[in-house]
Each structure stands twice: as C-alpha cells, then as structure tokens.
Design an enzyme around this catalytic site. Sequence first.
Site, mmCIF file in Angstrom:
data_model
loop_
_atom_site.group_PDB
_atom_site.id
_atom_site.type_symbol
_atom_site.label_atom_id
_atom_site.label_comp_id
_atom_site.label_asym_id
_atom_site.label_seq_id
_atom_site.Cartn_x
_atom_site.Cartn_y
_atom_site.Cartn_z
ATOM 1 C CG HIS A 22 -1.822 1.159 1.329
ATOM 2 N ND1 HIS A 22 -3.107 1.148 0.822
ATOM 3 C CD2 HIS A 22 -1.643 2.384 1.882
ATOM 4 C CE1 HIS A 22 -3.676 2.312 1.045
ATOM 5 N NE2 HIS A 22 -2.808 3.089 1.698
ATOM 6 C CD GLU A 23 1.665 3.617 3.685
ATOM 7 O OE1 GLU A 23 1.922 4.675 3.071
ATOM 8 O OE2 GLU A 23 0.636 3.474 4.377
ATOM 9 C CG HIS A 26 0.219 6.169 -0.797
ATOM 10 N ND1 HIS A 26 -0.877 6.681 -1.460
ATOM 11 C CD2 HIS A 26 -0.261 5.468 0.269
ATOM 12 C CE1 HIS A 26 -1.983 6.303 -0.827
ATOM 13 N NE2 HIS A 26 -1.638 5.568 0.220
#
Length: 338
Positions: A22-23, A26
Amino acid sequence: MMGLLWNLGAFLLALGILIAVHEFGHFWVARRCGVFVEKFSIGFGKSLWRKVGKDGTEYTIAMIPLGGYVKMLDERVEAVPAERRHMAFNNKKLWQRSAIVAAGPIANFLFAIFAYWIVFLVGLPAVKPVIGEVAPQSIAAEAGIVPGMELKSISGLKTADWESVNMAMISHIGDESMSLTARDPQSGMIVDRTLDLAHWSFDPESERVLTTLGITPFYPKFTLIISQLVEDGAAIRAGLRLNDKIVAVDDQPVTTWQQVVDSVRSHPEQALTITVKRGEETVSLPLTPAAKTLDNGEVIGYAGFASARDPWPEANLIHLQYGPIEPSAKRQSALGSW
C-alpha cells in the site's frame, strides 16, 4: 499455544506485506510525479531499522506493525526552501495529487489479483467430486446417479473438484435438463447421465445446489475419538478429555459418531452415562447435555464436544494446477461475470 503464536506471526507477516504494498503505491507514484519523499515507514513508533537512501529518503521499519506512512515534502506541514518548492506535494497539479492518494488502494487491488494468480499457478490441494449419498426419489436418483460415482464433467465442462461442480450446476438454473459424465464405482467405466430439471426448485440464498438435486459429497467417516472440547461445556464438566474414545452411551455400545450425536441431541438436560476408553482403562462418566434452542423452536441437547474424521483416502486427493493463462479465467469464474 504454539498454534496461537503461529497464527499471530502469520497475521503480522501478511499485514506487513499489505502495508508495504500500500505505502509503496503512494511512494512510487509520488516519485513519478516529482514529489520528494522524506520518509517511507513500515510500522509506527520506535525505529527498529533505518537507512537513508541515495535518493535522500529515509527508509524505516518501526516497532508497531499496524500501519505505515509515506511522508512527503509539503509546505502545509513545514517551511520548504524556495529551490525545493517544485517538489512539494501541495504544489503539484490536482490530477497528480489525486493519483498519489489513490495509488495505495490501487496497489493493494493489483497485488490481490497477482497473489490470487500465483496461488492457482502454484496449485491448490483439493478433493475429487466423489458422491457419498444419493437421496431416494431425488432428481439425481431418478437419473441413475449412485453413491461412489466420481463426476467427470457437466455439459462438457471438466469438473476436477467440488467447486467446479457447483459452478457448473448453478449455471443450469432455469434449464430443462443437465447432462453429465461420471466414473461408475463398480465397472470403472465413464457413463453418461441426464438430470431432468423441469421440476427443480433451488433458492441460492438458503439452499445448496447439490442438496436440492439429492447429492451429498463423500466425506471420511467421523471417528469416536474426541478431538475438540468447548471450554466450560457439559463435556468438560463431565470429565471427558481429548482423545477419549466413546464406546457406549447408557451402557449401549456405539459404533458410529452419529449414534452419539443422536443420543446427546435427544437428551437435553437429562443425565447420560458416557463410557470411554482412556488409554488402557475404561471409564464411565455422567454427562448432562445442556439445552439448546434451534431457530425452528426445537430444543436439543448440546454437550460441547466434537470428533475427528478419518483421513481422506489418497485416491480422492488431487493437486490442482493451472497454466499461466488459466488462473485468470479461474479467478473470473470464482468472482462472477465482469
């Protein structure tokens, strides 16, 4: 205890992978959009490991693995030198900021598809669709389906496991008939059968497709050995232990687990004498099943124990593997039409 620690470790590992993916979503899009990333952290709290990369970003693994974050240069958080303002998140175009924010969930979604594909590519353990019982006068019985048959295909679609059988049968809702091939348990020959579905009634929300056709899958038999005990249940209060083998109920010998179940269910809050083999000795224990009310209002006895099943016969076990393209079709079949 070891099982609990193993499950906790597996949970934290899976959570860590999801957070990292997920990170990274980003992080990757932010870098592509020219935003300077000050810190990439997996976890919160005290840092367990840190390194500053050549790109100037600090990479960190922190003590509490329940989240993570990507800290980007942003004038709304702290002052930014004039020569670096073009790398600040808040100075990027709207579509770029939107892409950076959406990148995390999108990365998780793509990772889920990839992981699902890998699972089917590597292979999954499964059991062959062998029929255990056929209800008398059912649609299956009238079509000549008998216990022991292994379903090989339905309307031309191969059925390697029960999941594929269910999917194929559900696709025939509303049809007049359904053809299938099966391996006869006596001759070993492949035979053709046709099920008449003209009067088939099936509610997907409350019924199982196999049950409505009169088919029960084969399962190994339950043993008489106690493998599970509910904490503070009637069985524990009676003194029953794991690995006790039940040999009699009220001095009547039992040979199947169903006999034990029927005796317990028919005696809510009524004393029973359970005789078990415990190692080399035979022990008789007083058991009073608790009363349990079903949804239909029926009151049954409940003892709070369960037995183990016999091992699956090796002949019934298979390992399903798919080619590089097939997992995509399998995933779409499992999720439904897009």
